[in-house]
Motif scaffolding. Structure first.
Motif, PDB file in Angstrom:
ATOM      1  N   GLU A  45     -16.995  -1.083   3.562  1.00  0.00           N
ATOM      2  CA  GLU A  45     -16.404  -1.268   2.232  1.00  0.00           C
ATOM      3  C   GLU A  45     -15.097  -2.054   2.311  1.00  0.00           C
ATOM      4  O   GLU A  45     -14.279  -1.851   3.205  1.00  0.00           O
ATOM      5  CB  GLU A  45     -16.135   0.096   1.595  1.00  0.00           C
ATOM      6  N   ILE A  46     -14.892  -2.926   1.358  1.00  0.00           N
ATOM      7  CA  ILE A  46     -13.673  -3.718   1.241  1.00  0.00           C
ATOM      8  C   ILE A  46     -13.241  -3.641  -0.217  1.00  0.00           C
ATOM      9  O   ILE A  46     -14.077  -3.695  -1.121  1.00  0.00           O
ATOM     10  CB  ILE A  46     -13.906  -5.167   1.708  1.00  0.00           C
ATOM     11  N   SER A  47     -11.929  -3.460  -0.463  1.00  0.00           N
ATOM     12  CA  SER A  47     -11.491  -3.272  -1.846  1.00  0.00           C
ATOM     13  C   SER A  47     -10.024  -3.642  -2.034  1.00  0.00           C
ATOM     14  O   SER A  47      -9.296  -3.848  -1.072  1.00  0.00           O
ATOM     15  CB  SER A  47     -11.711  -1.820  -2.279  1.00  0.00           C
ATOM     16  N   TYR A  48      -9.624  -3.696  -3.289  1.00  0.00           N
ATOM     17  CA  TYR A  48      -8.252  -3.885  -3.743  1.00  0.00           C
ATOM     18  C   TYR A  48      -7.526  -5.088  -3.130  1.00  0.00           C
ATOM     19  O   TYR A  48      -6.517  -4.935  -2.463  1.00  0.00           O
ATOM     20  CB  TYR A  48      -7.434  -2.604  -3.537  1.00  0.00           C
ATOM     21  N   PRO A  49      -8.012  -6.298  -3.380  1.00  0.00           N
ATOM     22  CA  PRO A  49      -7.317  -7.478  -2.861  1.00  0.00           C
ATOM     23  C   PRO A  49      -5.981  -7.686  -3.574  1.00  0.00           C
ATOM     24  O   PRO A  49      -5.885  -7.506  -4.791  1.00  0.00           O
ATOM     25  CB  PRO A  49      -8.283  -8.610  -3.183  1.00  0.00           C
ATOM     26  N   GLN A  50      -4.952  -8.034  -2.820  1.00  0.00           N
ATOM     27  CA  GLN A  50      -3.641  -8.337  -3.395  1.00  0.00           C
ATOM     28  C   GLN A  50      -3.100  -9.586  -2.735  1.00  0.00           C
ATOM     29  O   GLN A  50      -3.359  -9.832  -1.554  1.00  0.00           O
ATOM     30  CB  GLN A  50      -2.693  -7.157  -3.217  1.00  0.00           C
ATOM     31  N   ALA A  59      -3.766  -9.464   1.195  1.00  0.00           N
ATOM     32  CA  ALA A  59      -3.970  -8.142   1.790  1.00  0.00           C
ATOM     33  C   ALA A  59      -5.209  -7.520   1.165  1.00  0.00           C
ATOM     34  O   ALA A  59      -5.520  -7.768  -0.001  1.00  0.00           O
ATOM     35  CB  ALA A  59      -2.761  -7.253   1.558  1.00  0.00           C
ATOM     36  N   VAL A  60      -5.903  -6.710   1.950  1.00  0.00           N
ATOM     37  CA  VAL A  60      -7.116  -6.060   1.460  1.00  0.00           C
ATOM     38  C   VAL A  60      -7.295  -4.733   2.190  1.00  0.00           C
ATOM     39  O   VAL A  60      -6.872  -4.575   3.339  1.00  0.00           O
ATOM     40  CB  VAL A  60      -8.342  -6.994   1.644  1.00  0.00           C
ATOM     41  N   LYS A  61      -7.905  -3.770   1.503  1.00  0.00           N
ATOM     42  CA  LYS A  61      -8.193  -2.453   2.085  1.00  0.00           C
ATOM     43  C   LYS A  61      -9.605  -2.467   2.654  1.00  0.00           C
ATOM     44  O   LYS A  61     -10.546  -2.884   1.985  1.00  0.00           O
ATOM     45  CB  LYS A  61      -8.062  -1.385   0.996  1.00  0.00           C
ATOM     46  N   LEU A  62      -9.742  -2.009   3.898  1.00  0.00           N
ATOM     47  CA  LEU A  62     -11.041  -1.926   4.567  1.00  0.00           C
ATOM     48  C   LEU A  62     -11.385  -0.455   4.762  1.00  0.00           C
ATOM     49  O   LEU A  62     -10.596   0.298   5.329  1.00  0.00           O
ATOM     50  CB  LEU A  62     -11.003  -2.613   5.929  1.00  0.00           C
ATOM     51  N   THR A  66      -7.708   1.632   6.331  1.00  0.00           N
ATOM     52  CA  THR A  66      -7.194   0.439   7.003  1.00  0.00           C
ATOM     53  C   THR A  66      -6.787  -0.628   5.995  1.00  0.00           C
ATOM     54  O   THR A  66      -7.477  -0.850   5.007  1.00  0.00           O
ATOM     55  CB  THR A  66      -8.259  -0.139   7.964  1.00  0.00           C
ATOM     56  N   LEU A  67      -5.665  -1.281   6.278  1.00  0.00           N
ATOM     57  CA  LEU A  67      -5.239  -2.460   5.519  1.00  0.00           C
ATOM     58  C   LEU A  67      -5.178  -3.632   6.484  1.00  0.00           C
ATOM     59  O   LEU A  67      -4.850  -3.469   7.657  1.00  0.00           O
ATOM     60  CB  LEU A  67      -3.845  -2.257   4.924  1.00  0.00           C
ATOM     61  N   THR A  68      -5.481  -4.802   5.984  1.00  0.00           N
ATOM     62  CA  THR A  68      -5.394  -5.998   6.796  1.00  0.00           C
ATOM     63  C   THR A  68      -4.824  -7.128   5.951  1.00  0.00           C
ATOM     64  O   THR A  68      -4.972  -7.127   4.730  1.00  0.00           O
ATOM     65  CB  THR A  68      -6.763  -6.359   7.422  1.00  0.00           C
ATOM     66  N   ALA A  69      -4.160  -8.076   6.599  1.00  0.00           N
ATOM     67  CA  ALA A  69      -3.556  -9.194   5.874  1.00  0.00           C
ATOM     68  C   ALA A  69      -3.887 -10.508   6.576  1.00  0.00           C
ATOM     69  O   ALA A  69      -3.952 -10.579   7.813  1.00  0.00           O
ATOM     70  CB  ALA A  69      -2.047  -9.023   5.786  1.00  0.00           C
ATOM     71  N   TYR A  70      -4.102 -11.527   5.753  1.00  0.00           N
ATOM     72  CA  TYR A  70      -4.406 -12.879   6.221  1.00  0.00           C
ATOM     73  C   TYR A  70      -3.430 -13.858   5.598  1.00  0.00           C
ATOM     74  O   TYR A  70      -2.847 -13.579   4.549  1.00  0.00           O
ATOM     75  CB  TYR A  70      -5.831 -13.284   5.790  1.00  0.00           C
ATOM     76  N   ASP A  71      -3.305 -15.013   6.236  1.00  0.00           N
ATOM     77  CA  ASP A  71      -2.546 -16.080   5.595  1.00  0.00           C
ATOM     78  C   ASP A  71      -3.506 -16.937   4.779  1.00  0.00           C
ATOM     79  O   ASP A  71      -4.716 -16.686   4.756  1.00  0.00           O
ATOM     80  CB  ASP A  71      -1.741 -16.890   6.607  1.00  0.00           C
TER      81      ASP A  71
END
Length: 173
Positions: A45-50, A59-62, A66-71
């Motif tokens: 599941e992946i949710s709540y993109p910011q 940033a996104v919740k996995l 878990t949270l992860t961030a990309y450029d």
């Protein structure tokens, strides 16, 4: 399905999530012309993109913890996970993309805690005064507000970005 757009309008992000036997999630970043800049596939599941205001940080919740961030180019900046027994209830990415405020409730003990990350690293952790519910980051990235509830009352607090508590109050329910 979820989506979000940067305040500058430069980028937009969309999430597709399919549940069932072939559970998966897809994070897709679009440029201002509607062209796909990049896409990431996840087996959960992946949710709540910011997005930061300028769209440079995504940033996104996995899953649930878990949270992860990309450029903007799709390069992984950081990943942060909490203990498996816990779940991230809510999180907020600051307008400049450097800070992430995380809410982690503990329904068993009726407590929880608030976490502030700076560039993906824990800056501070504060216990909640009841079940942790919400956090917010001020537009100027200088203050953090938190709210929790316990026995019908809401507990609110205001912190500086470095974790100094300025005040806390109880609002009767």
């Amino acid at each position: 399905y979820m989506s979000n757009i940067s305040a500058s309008g430069d980028v937009a992000v969309a999430i597709t999530y399919m549940k069932g036997a072939n559970e998966y999630g897809e994070l897709t970043l679009f440029n201002s012309y509607g062209k796909i800049a990049w896409s990431k596939h996840y087996d959960n599941e992946i949710s709540y993109p910011q997005l930061s205001d300028d769209g440079n940080i995504i940033a996104v919740k996995l899953g649930i913890n878990t949270l992860t961030a990309y450029d903007k180019r799709g390069e992984l900046l950081w990943t942060y996970s909490i203990e498996k027994e816990q779940a991230i209830r809510d999180y907020k990415l600051s307008r400049n993309g450097r800070y992430v405020a995380i809410v982690v409730p503990d329904y068993f003990s009726l407590k929880g805690h608030f976490i502030l990350l700076k560039d993906g690293v824990v800056e501070w952790v504060k216990p909640s005064r009841g079940v942790a519910a919400k956090m917010a980051i001020s537009p100027n990235n200088e203050y953090i507000a938190s709210a929790s509830s316990y026995k019908g009352k809401t507990h609110a607090a205001l912190y500086t970005i470095d974790g100094t508590e300025l005040w806390n109050a109880v609002v009767k329910g």
